[in-house]
Motif scaffolding. Structure first.
Motif, PDB file in Angstrom:
ATOM      1  N   TYR A   1      53.512  58.735  50.219  1.00 15.92           N
ATOM      2  CA  TYR A   1      52.600  59.231  51.259  1.00 15.92           C
ATOM      3  C   TYR A   1      52.776  58.485  52.592  1.00 15.92           C
ATOM      4  O   TYR A   1      51.946  58.612  53.484  1.00 15.92           O
ATOM      5  N   GLY A   2      53.817  57.680  52.674  1.00 17.55           N
ATOM      6  CA  GLY A   2      54.136  57.023  53.945  1.00 17.55           C
ATOM      7  C   GLY A   2      53.460  55.679  54.156  1.00 17.55           C
ATOM      8  O   GLY A   2      53.506  55.124  55.254  1.00 17.55           O
ATOM      9  N   PHE A   3      52.850  55.139  53.085  1.00 19.91           N
ATOM     10  CA  PHE A   3      52.153  53.852  53.233  1.00 19.91           C
ATOM     11  C   PHE A   3      53.110  52.690  52.992  1.00 19.91           C
ATOM     12  O   PHE A   3      53.742  52.613  51.940  1.00 19.91           O
ATOM     13  N   HIS A   4      53.142  51.787  53.940  1.00 17.80           N
ATOM     14  CA  HIS A   4      53.895  50.539  53.768  1.00 17.80           C
ATOM     15  C   HIS A   4      52.919  49.368  53.771  1.00 17.80           C
ATOM     16  O   HIS A   4      53.232  48.282  54.266  1.00 17.80           O
ATOM     17  N   ALA A   5      51.735  49.620  53.240  1.00 16.04           N
ATOM     18  CA  ALA A   5      50.708  48.579  53.124  1.00 16.04           C
ATOM     19  C   ALA A   5      49.815  48.939  51.944  1.00 16.04           C
ATOM     20  O   ALA A   5      49.271  50.049  51.890  1.00 16.04           O
ATOM     21  N   VAL A   6      49.707  48.003  50.987  1.00 12.19           N
ATOM     22  CA  VAL A   6      48.897  48.267  49.795  1.00 12.19           C
ATOM     23  C   VAL A   6      47.987  47.075  49.492  1.00 12.19           C
ATOM     24  O   VAL A   6      48.303  45.932  49.801  1.00 12.19           O
ATOM     25  N   GLU A   7      46.877  47.410  48.853  1.00 18.82           N
ATOM     26  CA  GLU A   7      45.999  46.402  48.264  1.00 18.82           C
ATOM     27  C   GLU A   7      46.102  46.587  46.767  1.00 18.82           C
ATOM     28  O   GLU A   7      46.224  47.728  46.278  1.00 18.82           O
ATOM     29  N   PHE A   8      46.099  45.474  46.013  1.00 14.77           N
ATOM     30  CA  PHE A   8      46.005  45.573  44.555  1.00 14.77           C
ATOM     31  C   PHE A   8      45.366  44.317  44.002  1.00 14.77           C
ATOM     32  O   PHE A   8      45.217  43.312  44.706  1.00 14.77           O
ATOM     33  N   ASP A   9      44.940  44.407  42.717  1.00 15.66           N
ATOM     34  CA  ASP A   9      44.164  43.340  42.080  1.00 15.66           C
ATOM     35  C   ASP A   9      45.017  42.599  41.058  1.00 15.66           C
ATOM     36  O   ASP A   9      45.754  43.224  40.286  1.00 15.66           O
ATOM     37  N   VAL A  10      44.879  41.277  41.031  1.00 13.59           N
ATOM     38  CA  VAL A  10      45.693  40.458  40.130  1.00 13.59           C
ATOM     39  C   VAL A  10      44.812  39.539  39.281  1.00 13.59           C
ATOM     40  O   VAL A  10      43.919  38.855  39.798  1.00 13.59           O
ATOM     41  N   MET A  11      45.109  39.532  37.982  1.00 14.27           N
ATOM     42  CA  MET A  11      44.330  38.764  36.990  1.00 14.27           C
ATOM     43  C   MET A  11      45.318  38.065  36.060  1.00 14.27           C
ATOM     44  O   MET A  11      46.467  38.492  35.939  1.00 14.27           O
ATOM     45  N   LEU A  12      44.865  37.018  35.373  1.00  9.10           N
ATOM     46  CA  LEU A  12      45.762  36.294  34.466  1.00  9.10           C
ATOM     47  C   LEU A  12      45.639  36.786  33.029  1.00  9.10           C
ATOM     48  O   LEU A  12      44.533  37.024  32.530  1.00  9.10           O
ATOM     49  N   SER A  13      46.795  36.860  32.366  1.00  2.00           N
ATOM     50  CA  SER A  13      46.811  37.137  30.928  1.00  2.00           C
ATOM     51  C   SER A  13      46.373  35.878  30.174  1.00  2.00           C
ATOM     52  O   SER A  13      46.177  34.807  30.769  1.00  2.00           O
ATOM     53  N   LYS A  14      46.290  35.996  28.864  1.00  2.00           N
ATOM     54  CA  LYS A  14      45.907  34.849  28.019  1.00  2.00           C
ATOM     55  C   LYS A  14      46.855  33.663  28.228  1.00  2.00           C
ATOM     56  O   LYS A  14      46.424  32.498  28.250  1.00  2.00           O
ATOM     57  N   ASP A  15      48.148  33.976  28.390  1.00  2.00           N
ATOM     58  CA  ASP A  15      49.133  32.915  28.580  1.00  2.00           C
ATOM     59  C   ASP A  15      49.411  32.629  30.051  1.00  2.00           C
ATOM     60  O   ASP A  15      50.453  32.052  30.402  1.00  2.00           O
ATOM     61  N   GLY A  16      48.462  33.029  30.920  1.00  2.00           N
ATOM     62  CA  GLY A  16      48.525  32.598  32.315  1.00  2.00           C
ATOM     63  C   GLY A  16      49.529  33.328  33.189  1.00  2.00           C
ATOM     64  O   GLY A  16      49.950  32.800  34.220  1.00  2.00           O
ATOM     65  N   VAL A  17      49.881  34.554  32.812  1.00  2.00           N
ATOM     66  CA  VAL A  17      50.814  35.342  33.624  1.00  2.00           C
ATOM     67  C   VAL A  17      50.018  36.318  34.490  1.00  2.00           C
ATOM     68  O   VAL A  17      49.191  37.079  33.965  1.00  2.00           O
ATOM     69  N   PRO A  18      50.233  36.316  35.815  1.00  2.00           N
ATOM     70  CA  PRO A  18      49.507  37.255  36.668  1.00  2.00           C
ATOM     71  C   PRO A  18      49.959  38.697  36.447  1.00  2.00           C
ATOM     72  O   PRO A  18      51.161  38.985  36.486  1.00  2.00           O
ATOM     73  N   VAL A  19      49.007  39.572  36.197  1.00  2.00           N
ATOM     74  CA  VAL A  19      49.284  41.007  36.008  1.00  2.00           C
ATOM     75  C   VAL A  19      48.341  41.799  36.905  1.00  2.00           C
ATOM     76  O   VAL A  19      47.321  41.278  37.354  1.00  2.00           O
ATOM     77  N   LEU A  20      48.705  43.060  37.140  1.00  2.00           N
ATOM     78  CA  LEU A  20      47.824  43.888  37.966  1.00  2.00           C
ATOM     79  C   LEU A  20      46.733  44.507  37.101  1.00  2.00           C
ATOM     80  O   LEU A  20      47.023  45.244  36.148  1.00  2.00           O
ATOM     81  N   MET A  21      45.495  44.204  37.446  1.00  2.00           N
ATOM     82  CA  MET A  21      44.363  44.739  36.682  1.00  2.00           C
ATOM     83  C   MET A  21      43.093  44.532  37.492  1.00  2.00           C
ATOM     84  O   MET A  21      42.912  43.485  38.103  1.00  2.00           O
ATOM     85  N   HIS A  22      42.243  45.523  37.464  1.00  2.00           N
ATOM     86  CA  HIS A  22      40.954  45.423  38.161  1.00  2.00           C
ATOM     87  C   HIS A  22      39.855  44.923  37.229  1.00  2.00           C
ATOM     88  O   HIS A  22      39.118  43.999  37.557  1.00  2.00           O
ATOM     89  N   ASP A  23      39.738  45.548  36.060  1.00  2.00           N
ATOM     90  CA  ASP A  23      38.630  45.219  35.149  1.00  2.00           C
ATOM     91  C   ASP A  23      39.056  44.128  34.166  1.00  2.00           C
ATOM     92  O   ASP A  23      40.166  44.185  33.632  1.00  2.00           O
ATOM     93  N   PRO A  24      38.182  43.184  33.859  1.00  2.00           N
ATOM     94  CA  PRO A  24      38.545  42.183  32.855  1.00  2.00           C
ATOM     95  C   PRO A  24      38.731  42.783  31.458  1.00  2.00           C
ATOM     96  O   PRO A  24      39.509  42.269  30.643  1.00  2.00           O
ATOM     97  N   ASP A  25      38.043  43.879  31.183  1.00  2.00           N
ATOM     98  CA  ASP A  25      38.109  44.501  29.850  1.00  2.00           C
ATOM     99  C   ASP A  25      38.882  45.818  29.885  1.00  2.00           C
ATOM    100  O   ASP A  25      38.876  46.526  30.889  1.00  2.00           O
ATOM    101  N   PHE A  26      39.492  46.154  28.756  1.00  2.00           N
ATOM    102  CA  PHE A  26      40.140  47.459  28.634  1.00  2.00           C
ATOM    103  C   PHE A  26      39.058  48.533  28.482  1.00  2.00           C
ATOM    104  O   PHE A  26      37.896  48.232  28.288  1.00  2.00           O
TER     105      PHE A  26
END
Ligand code: G3P
Ligand code: MG
Length: 250
Positions: free
Chosen positions: A31-56
């Motif tokens: 759609y022509g966007f060269h700017a994004v916002e996203f959310d980052v959270m840590l997994s159990k083993d401390g790896v940053p992943v993209l996720m908004h909610d803490p729970d599934f």
């Protein structure tokens, strides 16, 4: 001051793709966007992943939580079916993979550090350190993101780990000590809920010399109104309605 893009695709592709996924980033780009916002959270083993909610449950099928699941398991999880069956192959991405995709496609990032409860300092520190490492590996062409967070502690940890990466403090509503918090964080901007922003507060923020960014603006009329108040930029879910060139069209 605000020296960043003015119109930003929320969670990658706004309401047009499963949020916080590679498919969402690709959708924003389409759609022509060269700017994004996203959310980052840590997994159990401390790896940053993209996720908004803490729970599934909402965007990932099944039960459980990000903070109690290993990254390799998270990377197998379906993050697209909830949105539409045609996204059934979409998985939870690592922050690193999305960072590299964005760098390769000249997409500016507003990385919202979204700690699971109890992991505020660790999340800020890990995300900032990894970002610093990736920027170094990317060389002179690498473009730093803007960090933001509702968590003061997460942003403070990010500041300690990577002070040169700019920070915006997220507040859902007016708080009397907002300026004190921005100063302590050495933040460049205040990010707030457009529904709660008043003209008077916008003027205070701008007079104090800070950038002002709003979430989430989904009507062109509201976008025009708050920009006339001095708002520097906003993210939107309606990337089909509010284009990346919206400001030039005002
Ligand atoms: O960063 C702006 C906005 O994304 C904050 O709210 O809940 O959509 O992450 P949320
Ligand atoms: Mg967010």
């Amino acid at each position: 001051m605000w020296s960043y893009p003015k119109i930003v695709a929320h969670r990658g592709g706004g309401s047009l793709a499963p949020e916080n996924t590679l498919a969402a980033m690709q959708c924003g780009l389409d759609y022509g966007f060269h700017a994004v916002e996203f959310d980052v959270m840590l997994s159990k083993d401390g790896v940053p992943v993209l996720m908004h909610d803490p729970d599934f449950g909402r965007t990932v099928a099944g039960s459980g939580s990000v903070a109690t699941t290993l990254a390799n398991e998270l990377f197998q999880m379906d993050a697209g079916s909830w949105f539409d069956p045609r996204f059934a192959q979409v998985r939870i991405p690592s922050y690193e993979a999305i960072f590299l995709f964005c760098q390769a496609n000249q997409i500016w990032m507003n990385v919202e550090i979204k700690p699971a409860p109890g992991f505020e300092k660790e999340t800020g520190s890990v995300v900032a350190s990894l970002t610093q490492k990736l920027l170094l590996a990317g060389g002179a062409a690498a473009k730093p993101p803007l960090f933001s967070s509702f968590s003061f502690d997460a942003l403070m940890s990010a500041k300690l780990a990577a002070p040169e990466i700019a920070r915006g403090y997220l507040l859902d509503d007016y708080e009397p000590d907002w300026l004190d918090s921005l100063r302590k964080l050495e933040a460049v901007a205040l990010h707030t809920n457009q529904k709660k922003l008043t003209l008077a507060w916008a003027k205070e923020i701008k007079t104090a010399g800070y950038g002002l960014f709003c979430y989430t603006v989904n009507s062109p009329e509201r976008g025009r109104e708050i920009m006339s108040w001095g708002v520097d930029g906003f993210c939107t879910d309606r990337i089909d309605l509010i284009g990346a060139d919206f400001v030039e069209c005002i």
